[in-house]
Motif scaffolding. Structure first.
Motif, short mmCIF file in Angstrom:
data_model
loop_
_atom_site.label_atom_id
_atom_site.label_comp_id
_atom_site.label_asym_id
_atom_site.label_seq_id
_atom_site.Cartn_x
_atom_site.Cartn_y
_atom_site.Cartn_z
N ALA A 38 0.83 -1.21 0.00
CA ALA A 38 0.00 0.00 0.00
C ALA A 38 0.87 1.26 0.00
O ALA A 38 0.62 2.20 -0.76
CB ALA A 38 -0.94 -0.01 1.20
N ALA A 39 1.90 1.28 0.84
CA ALA A 39 2.77 2.45 0.90
C ALA A 39 3.51 2.66 -0.41
O ALA A 39 3.68 3.80 -0.86
CB ALA A 39 3.76 2.31 2.05
N ALA A 40 3.96 1.59 -1.04
CA ALA A 40 4.65 1.71 -2.32
C ALA A 40 3.72 2.26 -3.39
O ALA A 40 4.12 3.13 -4.18
CB ALA A 40 5.21 0.35 -2.74
N LEU A 41 2.48 1.79 -3.42
CA LEU A 41 1.52 2.30 -4.41
C LEU A 41 1.20 3.77 -4.16
O LEU A 41 1.18 4.58 -5.09
CB LEU A 41 0.24 1.47 -4.38
N ILE A 42 0.97 4.13 -2.91
CA ILE A 42 0.69 5.54 -2.58
C ILE A 42 1.87 6.41 -2.96
O ILE A 42 1.70 7.48 -3.56
CB ILE A 42 0.34 5.68 -1.09
N THR A 43 3.08 5.97 -2.63
CA THR A 43 4.28 6.73 -3.00
C THR A 43 4.36 6.91 -4.51
O THR A 43 4.65 8.01 -5.00
CB THR A 43 5.55 6.02 -2.49
N ALA A 44 4.11 5.85 -5.26
CA ALA A 44 4.18 5.93 -6.72
C ALA A 44 3.18 6.96 -7.26
O ALA A 44 3.53 7.75 -8.14
CB ALA A 44 3.90 4.56 -7.33
N GLU A 45 1.98 6.96 -6.74
CA GLU A 45 0.96 7.90 -7.22
C GLU A 45 1.31 9.34 -6.87
O GLU A 45 1.23 10.23 -7.72
CB GLU A 45 -0.42 7.53 -6.66
N LEU A 46 1.70 9.57 -5.62
CA LEU A 46 2.03 10.94 -5.21
C LEU A 46 3.30 11.44 -5.90
O LEU A 46 3.38 12.61 -6.29
CB LEU A 46 2.17 11.02 -3.69
N ALA A 47 4.29 10.57 -6.06
CA ALA A 47 5.53 10.96 -6.73
C ALA A 47 5.28 11.23 -8.22
O ALA A 47 5.83 12.19 -8.78
CB ALA A 47 6.59 9.89 -6.55
N ALA A 48 4.45 10.42 -8.85
CA ALA A 48 4.13 10.65 -10.26
C ALA A 48 3.40 11.99 -10.43
O ALA A 48 3.68 12.74 -11.38
CB ALA A 48 3.28 9.51 -10.80
N LEU A 105 -7.05 6.04 -5.79
CA LEU A 105 -6.34 4.92 -5.15
C LEU A 105 -5.76 5.33 -3.81
O LEU A 105 -5.85 4.58 -2.83
CB LEU A 105 -5.22 4.43 -6.07
N VAL A 106 -5.17 6.51 -3.75
CA VAL A 106 -4.61 6.99 -2.49
C VAL A 106 -5.71 7.09 -1.44
O VAL A 106 -5.56 6.63 -0.31
CB VAL A 106 -3.91 8.36 -2.68
N GLU A 107 -6.82 7.68 -1.83
CA GLU A 107 -7.95 7.83 -0.90
C GLU A 107 -8.47 6.48 -0.41
O GLU A 107 -8.83 6.31 0.76
CB GLU A 107 -9.07 8.62 -1.56
N ALA A 108 -8.49 5.49 -1.29
CA ALA A 108 -8.99 4.16 -0.92
C ALA A 108 -8.02 3.41 -0.01
O ALA A 108 -8.45 2.65 0.86
CB ALA A 108 -9.27 3.34 -2.18
N MET A 109 -6.72 3.62 -0.19
CA MET A 109 -5.74 2.83 0.55
C MET A 109 -5.29 3.48 1.87
O MET A 109 -4.91 2.78 2.80
CB MET A 109 -4.53 2.56 -0.33
#
Length: 137
Positions: A38-48, A105-109
């Protein structure tokens, strides 16, 4: 606390995701574990988003911060230099659109997320928090 600056490129967003996953694994949250993924996905979205929308000029950096509090909260922070471009969660996304789902996705996770002014200069920090129920050592 872990912090790292990255250049504003898609490659750097991928690298940020990998470094956060590596750091969390070192902190006892296994790569295949729920918190790490979850943290990796959130990081990817916010960094992108920071690489794509958060720069004022080409090659302006963004910063990723990662911390774990004693109360079992993992916090991800992505700071960029663009204060006037605040993230907005789109209610409905065109099913044929190739973008626009990242913050959903960020909001959901995340258990919570938000935006605050950058503490050390112009810009903003977008943050998200995850509750850690247990470690997978």
């Amino acid at each position: 606390m872990f912090t790292q600056c990255f250049s504003s490129t898609p490659r750097s967003a991928r690298l940020a995701r990998r470094l956060v996953a590596h750091r969390l694994d070192g902190w006892g949250h296994a790569y295949a574990g729920e918190v790490n993924e979850a943290a990796a996905l959130i990081t990817a979205e916010l960094a992108a988003n920071a690489a794509r929308h958060g720069r004022t000029v080409p090659a302006r950096d963004f910063r990723v911060g990662l911390s774990e509090a004693a109360d079992g909260t993992v916090r991800i922070e992505v700071t960029d230099t663009r204060a006037e471009r605040l993230p907005v969660v789109a209610g409905v996304v065109d099913p044929d659109a190739e973008t626009g789902r990242g913050l959903l996705l960020v909001e959901a996770m995340a258990c919570r997320w938000g935006v605050m002014p950058r503490p050390d200069g112009p810009g903003k920090t977008v943050w998200a928090e995850l509750r850690v129920s247990g470690r997978s050592d």
